[in-house]
Motif scaffolding. Sequence first.
Motif, PDB file in Angstrom:
ATOM      1  N   SER A  22       0.842  -1.209   0.000  1.00 43.85           N
ATOM      2  CA  SER A  22       0.000   0.000   0.000  1.00 43.85           C
ATOM      3  C   SER A  22       0.867   1.245   0.000  1.00 43.85           C
ATOM      4  N   LEU A  26       1.102   4.165  -2.814  1.00 42.81           N
ATOM      5  CA  LEU A  26       0.757   5.549  -2.479  1.00 42.81           C
ATOM      6  C   LEU A  26       1.937   6.481  -2.728  1.00 42.81           C
TER       7      LEU A  26
ATOM      8  N   GLY B 112      -4.939  -2.837  -0.442  1.00 40.84           N
ATOM      9  CA  GLY B 112      -5.466  -1.976   0.615  1.00 40.84           C
ATOM     10  C   GLY B 112      -6.031  -2.767   1.782  1.00 40.84           C
ATOM     11  N   SER B 131      -2.252   6.494   8.812  1.00 37.64           N
ATOM     12  CA  SER B 131      -3.712   6.491   8.678  1.00 37.64           C
ATOM     13  C   SER B 131      -4.234   7.838   8.211  1.00 37.64           C
ATOM     14  N   THR B 134      -3.487   8.466   4.546  1.00 32.19           N
ATOM     15  CA  THR B 134      -4.373   7.793   3.590  1.00 32.19           C
ATOM     16  C   THR B 134      -5.638   8.614   3.397  1.00 32.19           C
ATOM     17  N   CYS B 137      -4.845  11.526   1.147  1.00 29.37           N
ATOM     18  CA  CYS B 137      -4.752  11.100  -0.251  1.00 29.37           C
ATOM     19  C   CYS B 137      -6.126  11.064  -0.900  1.00 29.37           C
ATOM     20  N   TYR B 138      -7.087  10.562  -0.137  1.00 30.62           N
ATOM     21  CA  TYR B 138      -8.422  10.410  -0.663  1.00 30.62           C
ATOM     22  C   TYR B 138      -9.062  11.771  -0.970  1.00 30.62           C
ATOM     23  N   PRO B 175      -6.591   4.543  -1.121  1.00 30.31           N
ATOM     24  CA  PRO B 175      -6.792   5.212   0.171  1.00 30.31           C
ATOM     25  C   PRO B 175      -8.213   5.025   0.709  1.00 30.31           C
ATOM     26  N   MET B 178      -8.336   1.582   2.204  1.00 29.34           N
ATOM     27  CA  MET B 178      -7.558   1.486   3.439  1.00 29.34           C
ATOM     28  C   MET B 178      -8.275   2.163   4.601  1.00 29.34           C
ATOM     29  N   TRP B 179      -8.775   3.352   4.356  1.00 31.70           N
ATOM     30  CA  TRP B 179      -9.414   4.100   5.428  1.00 31.70           C
ATOM     31  C   TRP B 179     -10.663   3.379   5.913  1.00 31.70           C
TER      32      TRP B 179
END
Lengths: 298, 302
Positions: A22, A26, B112, B131, B134, B137-138, B175, B178-179
Amino acid sequence: MAEPNTDLPGDRLLAYLALSPSIAILILLVAVPMVTVFAMSMQHISLGELSGPFVGLRNFERVLADPAFLNALGNTFVWVFGSVAIEMALGLGIALLLNIDFRMRGIARAVILTPYLIPTVVAVLTWHYMFNDIIGVLNYLLMAVGLISQPLLWLNSTSMAMFSVILVGVWKFFPFVVIALMGILQAIPQEQYEAADIDGASALQKFWRITLPHIMPVFLLTALLRTIWTFHKFDIIYLMTGGGPIDATTTLPVLVYQQGFVDFALGRAAATAIITFAILGVLLAVYLHLMKRAEARQ
Amino acid sequence: MSTTELSLAGSQPGGLGRYNRQAADLHYVTSRVMVYLLAFTAVSVIGFPLFWMVICSFKTSTELYQFPPAFLPHDWTLTNYRDLFIQTNFPIYFVNSLVVAGGATLLSLVVGGLGAYSLSRFKFAGMRTVSMLTLLCYMLPEVLLVIPLYLFVVDLGMADTLISLIIANTAFTLPLTMWFMRSYFNAIPASLEESAMIDGCSRFQAMRKVTLPLALPGLVSVGVFSFNHAWNEFLFALVFTSSETKKVLSLGLATWIGQDNIYSWGMLLAGAVLVTIPVVLFYLLVQRRLVVGLSEGGVKGE
């Protein structure tokens, strides 16, 4: 929240191993591009080129002195505040309505939430057809009920275009507000309303004294989130008007696109994108701060 | 109800109590009428464009261009749908969109999902920062990323490929995944895995056999959100791809707008209906988690 546990040998390795793909993606897709866009903003990149000589902050100076930038900045504020204000008011009203129990509420809720689910291009196509100057149903309906006496040029007049785009944006995105507020409305303890009933409170008093204080944190967070998302929205405006007529609906993201991929001045586009991001950064900082606080409280 | 009646009867003389009750009933009836009236208005106004899109996709071209418009088609026809498949590249766009949205979703879920598991289950330096990053990023504007990503795509000779779109979409769907999955894993007690490990499972087995099945609904939901995001995505498609065989639906349909002399409104609307169907089907699948999911994704309630 589950207790994080790292008491087993080898766990740390596993943790990094699971996270590294990940992080790698990123870094490649977000971090490196972010650095690159800063580098590009300080280059003079000629038409059709991908890089050029370093020119310091000249792109920024040129952008800030450009009347097109000021126009886009003004349009962005009209677009953002117009959209968000109407979305929040409409969203709150509809959420309160849907919070009342009535027959066929499920169907009403489904219909009201659907605009949020449909693809943007679908919304745009449909509204384009309805806005049509000659055959559009919207002009027909408004003339039939006597609200207007002659057809409106929804998308083809500089004075109407922004309003029309906001109208479509609100229709498409206000259900997000409804969803967010419905969740919190259902979480208000019913006993408080019952107690207020016994004390003879009016509906308006109950709204001001019970409902509003309860939903306020979520209401503000939703408004902030909608502001951030509306600010960098590109597709709906570009597809509705392309930024026109002339530049009546050119917001900052549309301007970035035009500079970068119509004029092919990538350096200038990068500079505009960074200025846009800097303005947005203030809102993002507030949002991240609030989220961090919510995280810590968990 | 009975307690209110009792208190009314107790506090007031009989006649007045009945008067009050009648007034209360009247008040109740009017407020119910108001609720239905408001609901009906809201549903008709908000639902009208959807109704119009579907209805008009079944109209003949004569009726589509007629003014004043007829509300229901005089002759229902499927010509628009047929023409869409015969006369246009719609089927190609559709397959391309499936590949791009499916690819980005799969990549985000695998990578993710693992990343989120790590963020949720292990404690290590910088975990909280990762965290929050991420989440940041979103929220980044697409127009900011599209410029450097365009540069990379051209440099790597990946212009006008579907792969470039899959990767670019991942910049947002990863992201998001992941979140979302981090909060989902947080809600699954770690003690379940610990008991499995006491019973002799390895950490990996515990994760696969205990946590993964429990997390499956979450993965499905965030998969739907990711898919929808990529299915909708327009800017990357506009900048990265140009040839007819590489266009996705959003770009393909968008290029038809304003060319209604070539592509009839009927075809456009039929296309719009078909593009909507997969999305609505997917949402029906995760309908119950929709509210939770959206609030987890962005507005985390108090």
